[in-house]
Design an enzyme around this catalytic site. Structure first.
Site, PDB file in Angstrom:
ATOM      1  N   LYS A 112      23.727 -18.618  25.551  1.00 30.09           N
ATOM      2  CA  LYS A 112      22.873 -19.805  25.422  1.00 30.09           C
ATOM      3  C   LYS A 112      23.620 -21.027  25.941  1.00 30.09           C
ATOM      4  O   LYS A 112      24.632 -21.433  25.372  1.00 30.09           O
ATOM      5  CB  LYS A 112      22.509 -20.034  23.960  1.00 30.09           C
ATOM      6  CG  LYS A 112      21.468 -21.148  23.821  1.00 30.09           C
ATOM      7  CD  LYS A 112      21.329 -21.668  22.414  1.00 30.09           C
ATOM      8  CE  LYS A 112      21.994 -22.996  22.221  1.00 30.09           C
ATOM      9  NZ  LYS A 112      21.561 -24.067  23.091  1.00 30.09           N
ATOM     10  N   GLU A 120      36.052 -22.900  20.010  1.00 32.78           N
ATOM     11  CA  GLU A 120      36.761 -23.959  20.759  1.00 32.78           C
ATOM     12  C   GLU A 120      36.051 -25.261  20.425  1.00 32.78           C
ATOM     13  O   GLU A 120      34.943 -25.504  20.891  1.00 32.78           O
ATOM     14  CB  GLU A 120      36.695 -23.686  22.266  1.00 32.78           C
ATOM     15  CG  GLU A 120      37.286 -22.349  22.696  1.00 32.78           C
ATOM     16  CD  GLU A 120      38.801 -22.302  22.555  1.00 32.78           C
ATOM     17  OE1 GLU A 120      39.434 -23.367  22.445  1.00 32.78           O
ATOM     18  OE2 GLU A 120      39.347 -21.188  22.528  1.00 32.78           O
ATOM     19  N   CYS A 155      36.937 -32.351  26.570  1.00 37.14           N
ATOM     20  CA  CYS A 155      37.614 -32.154  25.280  1.00 37.14           C
ATOM     21  C   CYS A 155      39.119 -32.372  25.410  1.00 37.14           C
ATOM     22  O   CYS A 155      39.808 -32.562  24.423  1.00 37.14           O
ATOM     23  CB  CYS A 155      37.325 -30.747  24.769  1.00 37.14           C
ATOM     24  SG  CYS A 155      37.744 -29.498  25.986  1.00 37.14           S
ATOM     25  N   GLU A 172      36.207 -38.180  16.705  1.00 38.28           N
ATOM     26  CA  GLU A 172      36.000 -37.912  18.136  1.00 38.28           C
ATOM     27  C   GLU A 172      34.861 -38.773  18.679  1.00 38.28           C
ATOM     28  O   GLU A 172      33.749 -38.743  18.151  1.00 38.28           O
ATOM     29  CB  GLU A 172      35.665 -36.428  18.329  1.00 38.28           C
ATOM     30  CG  GLU A 172      35.616 -36.040  19.801  1.00 38.28           C
ATOM     31  CD  GLU A 172      35.216 -34.585  20.033  1.00 38.28           C
ATOM     32  OE1 GLU A 172      34.299 -34.105  19.349  1.00 38.28           O
ATOM     33  OE2 GLU A 172      35.813 -33.947  20.914  1.00 38.28           O
TER      34      GLU A 172
HETATM   35  P1  NAD Z   1      27.373 -29.019  19.921  1.00 40.64           P
HETATM   36  O1  NAD Z   1      28.212 -28.388  18.885  1.00 40.64           O
HETATM   37  O2  NAD Z   1      26.347 -29.986  19.511  1.00 40.64           O
HETATM   38  O3  NAD Z   1      26.597 -27.912  20.770  1.00 40.64           O
HETATM   39  C1  NAD Z   1      27.250 -26.866  21.435  1.00 40.64           C
HETATM   40  C2  NAD Z   1      26.311 -25.691  21.584  1.00 40.64           C
HETATM   41  O4  NAD Z   1      26.025 -25.163  20.294  1.00 40.64           O
HETATM   42  C3  NAD Z   1      24.962 -26.053  22.210  1.00 40.64           C
HETATM   43  O5  NAD Z   1      24.562 -25.002  23.047  1.00 40.64           O
HETATM   44  C4  NAD Z   1      24.055 -26.156  21.001  1.00 40.64           C
HETATM   45  O6  NAD Z   1      22.713 -25.924  21.283  1.00 40.64           O
HETATM   46  C5  NAD Z   1      24.626 -25.056  20.105  1.00 40.64           C
HETATM   47  N1  NAD Z   1      24.346 -25.192  18.675  1.00 40.64           N
HETATM   48  C6  NAD Z   1      24.077 -26.313  17.972  1.00 40.64           C
HETATM   49  N2  NAD Z   1      23.867 -26.017  16.674  1.00 40.64           N
HETATM   50  C7  NAD Z   1      24.011 -24.682  16.554  1.00 40.64           C
HETATM   51  C8  NAD Z   1      23.930 -23.772  15.456  1.00 40.64           C
HETATM   52  N3  NAD Z   1      23.654 -24.186  14.226  1.00 40.64           N
HETATM   53  N4  NAD Z   1      24.163 -22.464  15.692  1.00 40.64           N
HETATM   54  C9  NAD Z   1      24.469 -22.033  16.919  1.00 40.64           C
HETATM   55  N5  NAD Z   1      24.542 -22.837  17.998  1.00 40.64           N
HETATM   56  C10 NAD Z   1      24.331 -24.150  17.815  1.00 40.64           C
HETATM   57  O7  NAD Z   1      28.395 -29.647  20.955  1.00 40.64           O
HETATM   58  P2  NAD Z   1      28.064 -30.529  22.239  1.00 40.64           P
HETATM   59  O8  NAD Z   1      27.672 -31.886  21.778  1.00 40.64           O
HETATM   60  O9  NAD Z   1      27.177 -29.760  23.140  1.00 40.64           O
HETATM   61  O10 NAD Z   1      29.497 -30.597  22.950  1.00 40.64           O
HETATM   62  C11 NAD Z   1      30.460 -31.552  22.681  1.00 40.64           C
HETATM   63  C12 NAD Z   1      31.541 -31.003  21.792  1.00 40.64           C
HETATM   64  O11 NAD Z   1      32.137 -29.865  22.384  1.00 40.64           O
HETATM   65  C13 NAD Z   1      32.671 -31.979  21.569  1.00 40.64           C
HETATM   66  O12 NAD Z   1      33.021 -31.973  20.205  1.00 40.64           O
HETATM   67  C14 NAD Z   1      33.802 -31.417  22.406  1.00 40.64           C
HETATM   68  O13 NAD Z   1      35.098 -31.759  21.977  1.00 40.64           O
HETATM   69  C15 NAD Z   1      33.558 -29.966  22.291  1.00 40.64           C
HETATM   70  N6  NAD Z   1      34.199 -29.229  23.378  1.00 40.64           N
HETATM   71  C16 NAD Z   1      35.305 -28.475  23.092  1.00 40.64           C
HETATM   72  C17 NAD Z   1      35.952 -27.785  24.103  1.00 40.64           C
HETATM   73  C18 NAD Z   1      37.154 -26.913  23.812  1.00 40.64           C
HETATM   74  O14 NAD Z   1      37.543 -26.151  24.680  1.00 40.64           O
HETATM   75  N7  NAD Z   1      37.752 -26.997  22.645  1.00 40.64           N
HETATM   76  C19 NAD Z   1      35.468 -27.865  25.417  1.00 40.64           C
HETATM   77  C20 NAD Z   1      34.345 -28.648  25.675  1.00 40.64           C
HETATM   78  C21 NAD Z   1      33.717 -29.326  24.647  1.00 40.64           C
END
Ligand code: NAD
Length: 482
Positions: free
Chosen positions: A173, A248, A282, A384
């Site tokens: 997804k 991650e 990130c 963050e």
């Molecule tokens: P998010 O957690 O809102 O969403 C990420 C994904 O999870 C999306 O596809 C979303 O639809 C899905 N999701 C949301 N709720 C869910 C649930 N209850 N169950 C399953 N899936 C669910 O994050 P975002 O806003 O898309 O991305 C930004 C975040 O990602 C920041 O915190 C950033 O630091 C982090 N990030 C981390 C890394 C890493 O390698 N550590 C890399 C890139 C981004």
């Protein structure tokens, strides 16, 4: 208006609900496409098809799986310009960045794991000439991959490639905010004749499709990249089901600058590590700590450089920063700038939204912002923000900067600038993060372990770590003597 489709059992299909979600172009604020609003019904159909596909996919040779990944990589490469434009339209990032980093890296991910699987081996142990233990590394079955919006195809392929290479079938997804290149990947997989059901791409919201993937009993592992709170929710559901988990999560990375660093190289790289991709990486160093003796000079030189960065239309090759990915995220960043000011921060440059020109009039743009005068433990320095906002803070000693660097709940990456190698190694061992860059940033080798400590995540991706994650080890002990 074009409506995207799910990719399930080898075909493009609408969601079971027949509903759609708007997908916005952040540079213009307009809806430019729609994606299926899928739910547990769609996940169920995908699981059934993946279950069937696994019977033969898990039996194919590494060479055959490698061949498919190579073919998919070659087709993305062929369409690189199309993919780059799509990524930029969907995410707001500058086109030059999509062309030079995002899409080439997606190609590399596929090529890397296509090659890695042909070198993957497992251990054997001869036990005092009495027995031979050998370890099988078998695919898990069906795995779930959930990815965020900041590096859409880059992170999507980073998960899918090793999972498929290791012989699993995948239900993936992409973020509902940036789904376009994942849809294009579906079309490429059809063209590459990837067997039906091996990869299924389902679009929709996290709390519908995402949670249906996480809670499905037949999905054996979840690889997730996204926010820390979402990771926590996923763990709550998946851990009691004893699923393998790779999480991650967020970061609040320190960039530590000592007076003895290579100043020009540091300055150039710090502009990048602060504001590349609008600070929506990130790994960006959002907390900049500068040794007191060069603090005044750094502040002046850094702010001078940042003021020259152009923010605007992502299609303009002179834009260093494009648009912020969504209205909601844009408002979150502005809220945090306000928090920082209320906490006593002084804005040295930026600090507000800017109006785009022409087609970008209604887009979501924020100037690169540098803030000083905040305590290391205030909200703006602990939470963050994930946007074009950095804080600068002076420090007097190594002990002090280490304490400040380690003070957040996060521990993803750190950056250290010094020519004193003894100090660099000493600090690297004491700093609480999964990744340390010394005198560089974002220098990546796909063989290295990637991931964070503390609330930045659990598990490691990259290289052999990823192939181990996507396989189950089974030890077989053969007695050699009667
Ligand atoms: P998010 O957690 O809102 O969403 C990420 C994904 O999870 C999306 O596809 C979303 O639809 C899905 N999701 C949301 N709720 C869910 C649930 N209850 N169950 C399953 N899936 C669910 O994050 P975002 O806003 O898309 O991305 C930004 C975040 O990602 C920041 O915190 C950033 O630091 C982090 N990030 C981390 C890394 C890493 O390698 N550590 C890399 C890139 C981004």
């Amino acid at each position: 208006m074009e409506k995207l489709k799910n990719y399930i059992n080898g075909i493009l299909t609408t969601a079971y609900s027949s509903n759609y979600i708007n997908d916005y172009n952040p540079a213009t604020g307009e809806v430019f496409t729609m994606i299926p609003d899928s739910d547990a019904e769609d996940v169920e159909i995908a699981v059934k098809s993946a279950e069937k596909a696994f019977e033969s996919w898990s039996e194919t040779s590494a060479e055959v799986r490698s061949g498919y990944l190579m073919k998919i990589a070659a087709l993305i490469k062929r369409d690189l310009d199309k993919f780059a434009l799509a990524e930029t339209t969907d995410s707001g990032k500058p086109l030059w960045l999509s062309k030079s980093v995002d899409i080439p890296r997606a190609v590399k991910n596929l090529e890397f794991f296509a090659s890695a699987i042909t070198h993957f081996s497992s251990e054997s142990h001869l036990t005092d000439n009495e027995a031979l233990n050998y370890t099988l590394r078998q695919p898990l079955g069906i795995v779930g991959a959930i990815s965020p919006w900041n590096l859409p195809l880059y992170l999507f392929t980073w998960k899918i490639a090793p999972a498929l290479a290791a012989g699993n079938c995948v239900i993936a997804k992409p973020s509902e905010i940036t789904p376009l290149t994942a849809f294009m990947l579906s079309e490429i997989c059809i063209e590459a004749q990837l067997p039906d059901g091996v990869l299924n791409i389902i679009h929709g919201y996290g709390n519908k499709v995402g949670s249906a993937i996480v809670s499905h009993p037949k999905i054996k592992a979840i690889t997730f990249t996204g926010g820390t709170n979402t990771g926590r929710e996923i763990a709550k559901v998946a851990a009691p089901m004893f699923k393998k988990l790779s999480l991650e999560l967020g970061g609040k990375n320190p960039n530590i600058i000592f007076a003895d660093c290579d100043y020009e190289k540091m300055l150039e790289t710090t502009v990048q590590s602060s504001f590349r991709n609008q600070g929506e990486i990130c790994l960006c160093g959002s907390r900049i700590f500068v040794e007191k003796s060069i603090y005044e000079k750094f502040r002046k030189d850094f702010v001078d450089k940042v003021k020259k960065l152009k923010t605007g239309d992502p299609l303009d090759e002179n834009s260093f920063l494009g648009a912020i990915v969504s209205k909601q995220h844009y408002e979150k960043i502005l809220y945090y700038i306000d928090v920082a000011v209320k906490e006593g921060g002084k804005i040295l440059c930026g600090g507000s939204n800017i109006k785009g020109r022409g087609r970008c009039e209604d887009g979501w743009f924020i100037e690169p912002t540098v803030i000083e005068g905040l305590s290391y433990n205030c909200r703006a320095n602990q939470e963050e923000i994930f946007g074009p906002v950095v804080t600068i803070t002076p420090f007097e000693s190594e002990e002090e900067v280490l304490m400040m660097a380690n003070s957040t709940e996060y521990g993803l990456a750190s950056i250290i600038w010094t020519e004193n190698l003894t100090r660099a190694h000493r600090l690297s061992s004491k700093i609480k993060s999964g990744i340390v860059w010394i005198n560089c940033w974002m220098l990546r080798d796909l063989r290295t372990p990637f991931g964070g400590v503390k609330n930045s995540g659990v598990g490691r991706e990259g290289g052999l770590e990823a192939l181990r994650f996507f396989t189950e080890s089974k030890n077989v002990c053969v007695k050699l003597k009667n």
